[in-house]
Design a protein around this motif. Structure first.
Motif, mmCIF file in Angstrom:
data_model
loop_
_atom_site.group_PDB
_atom_site.id
_atom_site.type_symbol
_atom_site.label_atom_id
_atom_site.label_comp_id
_atom_site.label_asym_id
_atom_site.label_seq_id
_atom_site.Cartn_x
_atom_site.Cartn_y
_atom_site.Cartn_z
ATOM 1 N N VAL A 1 0.855 -1.189 0.000
ATOM 2 C CA VAL A 1 0.000 0.000 0.000
ATOM 3 C C VAL A 1 0.883 1.228 0.000
ATOM 4 O O VAL A 1 1.865 1.303 0.744
ATOM 5 C CB VAL A 1 -0.927 0.030 1.233
ATOM 6 N N MET A 2 0.533 2.190 -0.849
ATOM 7 C CA MET A 2 1.259 3.448 -0.902
ATOM 8 C C MET A 2 0.269 4.593 -0.710
ATOM 9 O O MET A 2 -0.662 4.769 -1.498
ATOM 10 C CB MET A 2 1.997 3.594 -2.234
ATOM 11 N N GLY A 3 0.452 5.342 0.369
ATOM 12 C CA GLY A 3 -0.455 6.439 0.675
ATOM 13 C C GLY A 3 -0.152 7.680 -0.136
ATOM 14 O O GLY A 3 1.002 7.965 -0.463
ATOM 15 N N ARG B 1 -5.876 -6.702 5.438
ATOM 16 C CA ARG B 1 -4.783 -6.045 6.162
ATOM 17 C C ARG B 1 -4.502 -4.680 5.553
ATOM 18 O O ARG B 1 -4.234 -3.704 6.277
ATOM 19 C CB ARG B 1 -3.520 -6.913 6.099
ATOM 20 N N ALA B 2 -4.554 -4.587 4.237
ATOM 21 C CA ALA B 2 -4.344 -3.306 3.571
ATOM 22 C C ALA B 2 -5.448 -2.320 3.938
ATOM 23 O O ALA B 2 -5.188 -1.136 4.184
ATOM 24 C CB ALA B 2 -4.299 -3.511 2.058
ATOM 25 N N LEU C 1 -7.104 0.478 -6.553
ATOM 26 C CA LEU C 1 -6.188 -0.421 -7.241
ATOM 27 C C LEU C 1 -6.608 -0.556 -8.698
ATOM 28 O O LEU C 1 -7.763 -0.314 -9.041
ATOM 29 C CB LEU C 1 -6.143 -1.798 -6.587
ATOM 30 N N ASP C 2 -5.653 -0.934 -9.538
ATOM 31 C CA ASP C 2 -5.912 -1.155 -10.956
ATOM 32 C C ASP C 2 -5.749 -2.631 -11.266
ATOM 33 O O ASP C 2 -4.774 -3.260 -10.843
ATOM 34 C CB ASP C 2 -4.958 -0.327 -11.820
ATOM 35 N N VAL C 3 -6.689 -3.186 -12.021
ATOM 36 C CA VAL C 3 -6.696 -4.597 -12.367
ATOM 37 C C VAL C 3 -6.808 -4.723 -13.878
ATOM 38 O O VAL C 3 -7.675 -4.097 -14.497
ATOM 39 C CB VAL C 3 -7.870 -5.332 -11.688
ATOM 40 N N VAL D 1 -3.119 3.630 -2.519
ATOM 41 C CA VAL D 1 -3.098 2.775 -3.704
ATOM 42 C C VAL D 1 -2.576 1.398 -3.298
ATOM 43 O O VAL D 1 -1.491 1.292 -2.712
ATOM 44 C CB VAL D 1 -2.198 3.367 -4.810
ATOM 45 N N MET D 2 -3.335 0.358 -3.586
ATOM 46 C CA MET D 2 -2.925 -1.007 -3.270
ATOM 47 C C MET D 2 -2.322 -1.657 -4.513
ATOM 48 O O MET D 2 -2.918 -1.632 -5.585
ATOM 49 C CB MET D 2 -4.124 -1.816 -2.770
#
Length: 257
Positions: free
Chosen positions: A134-136, A194-195, A209-211, A172-173
């Motif tokens: 995870v990035m904040g 957890r994220a 998130l992007d998939v 962003v996960m």
């Protein structure tokens, strides 16, 4: 310690000693999407039509040669495979040389970032079987490089999530990977939870998130955990013609926290 389907595992923070196995897990988890993307692209009506036309051209130019028809059709299939491989390998290499080059500095030393692994008990030994990062993003900070490397996109059919009423802070996960033998055992769900818990602790209002379109299992899991599709487009970090031929769509999914 969670236990599902006779698998005992726990979620813990990344350690420097996990570097080699995490890199291998990430590499395998990204490249495994190449073949599904290739078969999905080749089954598209436009690509089927082109393959038949090229094969017919080879048959005629080769003097009614079935071998020439097969050769021409195989060349077209090879080009499509190259495009699919280029997109995923390019993404993998860019991440390995950027944020994943120093996980300790890029994630663990930043209080708004996090990196966790799922550790399972396999025949009496601890083994890393999954991971998530995870990035904040605070205020107007850029989201950085994601799979699509693009901030645009047409709105998808899912329910739209409103933007934050505050300063736009969100998380962003990325790097959600579970080793193949340990899938469908709740590992991915626990990593995602957890994220989400981390985002709650840090005060982020939404998780993004992007998939990519071949990742159907991942998209389905996220929907079960409360994520909704908010946008979709076909722009990737690769050249536009590569993305067009690979026919890979990127779906933006978000969860309000």
């Amino acid at each position: 310690m969670a236990q599902k389907h006779n698998l005992q595992f726990s979620i813990r923070e990344y350690r420097p000693t996990d570097g080699r196995v995490v890199t291998s897990l990430f590499r395998d988890g990204i490249l495994e999407h190449v073949y599904p993307a290739f078969f999905k692209a080749m089954s598209h009506p436009d690509h089927v039509g082109v393959a038949l036309s090229i094969s017919m051209a080879g048959y005629v130019l080769g003097g009614s040669s079935y071998f020439q028809a097969l050769l021409f059709g195989s060349a077209w299939a090879g080009l499509i495979y190259y495009c699919c491989h280029e997109i995923y390998e390019g993404y993998m290499m860019s991440r390995l040389s950027s944020d994943m080059a120093d996980i300790q500095a890029n994630y663990l030393e930043n209080p708004d970032n996090g990196f966790w692994v799922a550790e399972a008990d396999v025949k009496g030994q601890s083994k890393v079987v999954g991971m998530v990062a995870v990035m904040g993003k605070r205020g107007d900070e850029e989201e950085g490089e994601r799979f699509d490397d693009c901030n645009g996109g047409a709105m998808g059919a899912g329910r739209e999530i409103p933007q934050d009423a505050g300063d736009g802070s969100h998380a962003v996960m990325t790097h959600v990977v579970v080793g193949f033998p340990w899938r469908r055992k709740d590992v991915g769900s626990q990593l995602t939870r957890r994220a989400v818990d981390f985002c709650k602790e840090r005060g982020f209002a939404r998780l993004v998130l992007d998939v990519s379109s071949p990742q159907t299992a991942g998209a389905s899991l996220c929907q079960k955990l409360g994520f909704v599709k908010t946008a979709s487009h076909s722009n990737t970090h690769a050249n536009p013609w590569v993305s067009d031929l690979a026919r890979i769509n990127v779906m933006r999914m978000e969860k309000l926290i």
